[in-house]
Enzyme design. Sequence first.
Site, PDB file in Angstrom:
ATOM      1  CG  ASP A 164      36.569 -47.663 -25.748  1.00  0.00           C
ATOM      2  OD1 ASP A 164      35.142 -47.777 -26.327  1.00  0.00           O
ATOM      3  OD2 ASP A 164      37.161 -48.245 -25.126  1.00  0.00           O
TER       4      ASP A 164
ATOM      5  CG  ASP B 256      39.770 -51.177 -24.066  1.00  0.00           C
ATOM      6  OD1 ASP B 256      38.660 -50.763 -24.782  1.00  0.00           O
ATOM      7  OD2 ASP B 256      39.416 -51.102 -23.058  1.00  0.00           O
TER       8      ASP B 256
ATOM      9  CG  ASP C 242      37.849 -49.765 -29.359  1.00  0.00           C
ATOM     10  OD1 ASP C 242      36.738 -49.127 -29.572  1.00  0.00           O
ATOM     11  OD2 ASP C 242      38.139 -49.927 -28.009  1.00  0.00           O
TER      12      ASP C 242
END
Length: 699
Positions: free
Chosen positions: A399, A588, A592
């Site tokens: 990410d 996080d 996700d």
Amino acid sequence: MKHSHKEHEHEHEGHHNHAEHEHHVGHAYHEEQVEKGIHDDHAHHDHHNHGGGGHAHHNHGSFKELFLKSLPLGIIVMLLSPMFGFQLPFQFTFPYSDIVVAILSTILIIYGGRPFFQGAVDEFKQKEPGMMALVSLGIGVSYLYSIYAVIATYVTGEHVMDFFFEFSSLLLIMLLGHWIEMKAVGEAGDAQKALAKLLPKDAHVVLEDESIETRPVSELKIGDIVRVQAGENVPADGILKRGESRVNEALLTGESKPIKKNIGDEVIGGSTNGQGLLYLEVTETGDKSFISQVQTLIRDAQSQPSRAENIAQKVASWLFYVAIAAALIAFTFWLFTVDLQVAIIFTVTTLVIACPHALGLAIPLVTARSTSLGASRGLLVKDREALELTTKSDVMILDKTGTLTTGEFKVLNVDVLDDKYTKEEITALIAGIEGGSSHPIAQSIVKYAQEQNVQATSFDSIDVVSGAGVEGNANGQKYELISQKAYGQSLDINVPKGATMSILVENGEAIGSVALGDELKETSKELIQVLKKSGIQPIMATGDNEKAAQGAAEVLDIEYRANQSPEDKYDLVNSLKNQGQTVIMVGDGVNDAPSLALADVGIAIGAGTQVALDSADVILTQSDPGDIESFIELAHKTTRKMKQNLAWGAGYNFIAIPIAAGVLAPIGITLSPAVGAILMSVSTVVVAINAMLLRLDKK
């Protein structure tokens, strides 16, 4: 999935087709398991504590309790019964002590042995006998034969050797091994529950006469108008009808800055309202809502089997077949060459030796050592299969915001566009005009000025220019700090990749500019190089727009995907897995969470949301990408130690089983039970010492 509002809308559209293919696999199962609060079992830690990896899951009471209650009984049995018929100095007997031992052993096998027998039944149902079958074989045969030995001794008056010592020591060591492992792996959180907590229980529905009725969220209907006060969580997805506020969607996007909401904007259920009062029209409820979509994705991900090979399980499986084969051959051979009595002794000795004490501790001791080493570095490993899978991984999906970048806006540079001014003066003006705002971007400009030791210019009046920026008066001049678009003329400024630019205008002329952006963490670049060296392909997947994503990707020199919704990230992980790749996902936010759960290894960044932490196999408490390198090192070293220990624990057996079966008897060598016992102890000690030698390189 960090995004401005427009991306938000795009992301929401992609979301709605998911609920249709909901599998409820594993869901009820998971809840029942969470209530029991037990994730035990050796070789069967299926991915994310879910069944389905070809091995059954065992929830049979807490191993700590089983071990502690079995320990006193086991010790008494070991004190009262000779080891392999070989008297040790600390052992003693008295008349009928063998009957006491038989009774205590019966209690032990029923109480302490139950999880192993239940596990063995599960393994046979799966047609995959492994660790549980092997342990059951060892304790079952030694117990039954020993009971026979006691009865035979009283009936015939001649002493028949029993295996009570081996039975109880094996049972205790296996229970201890399971307890050590459970303790090391710890409780996995439940992402489903963490998500459910985000929605309030009740909603304040505005009736036609403007009165408020409090109603359970589950009874909300599309079209209801709900009032959300400052600090409350939004009860359902909706469109803003009245009021304005900043809404914190950190929980959903992983991005901490509150997002300005105007009339007509979409607001997501579960986000937190800032200062203002909001009136929303409910657009989605129940399983069509954002949170439900994410829950469904997580549930689908968790019902997929793990792809870890589970070496311990394989070794145990081979040993099981080797022991059965050797015992059958020995029985047949000795039956026809000597007699039934000798045949039974050799057969039983073979089966009892087959389950090595060392094997029960080989993996748990390494897991315990690895877990504490990891924890001292801020790496919390919740699922030990993650370590094995990491050593085989091909791709790591990262990410962007909050993972590779700090997730906070920062002044990247200030440019002077008019020679009358110095950089300090421009900085002072920008900080002065933004001084009264609580907006995160304004705050970062004020902070930048303080870091540069620049005193902000004091403004007489400051007003917000709708959709453009701010304006104010200072020193008799009119200043504006507005977006490039609002300024409307092209300026020759070098804008850093992915940054947003604001122009400082004095009486209509551009005199300076400030570029703000999300800064890459210091260790991100190094991490990407380490991954490439390790043969792991890094891919950045972000909810950010193309420009911001491309900027970060070029600096890092990696592949990227922009505008990714939770579903897009999930599909990316899925398609890579379907190509046979082993995938690690690092993230996080709630966005996700589904892909963290689906990936072979999910790594959550510690500053992230509870839902992400619960969906992952590994948590990096420091939120530092550099810790991913430590985790990869930990994975390789731990897996190597596990293999060494299995080789020791099982290697001893592959030699001992044939000897116990009497292969070398024709040349006068049989495995004296005493020697067998000593060898067994030595291999257990070697395994324990080897586990303690696990080290990580100094940082």
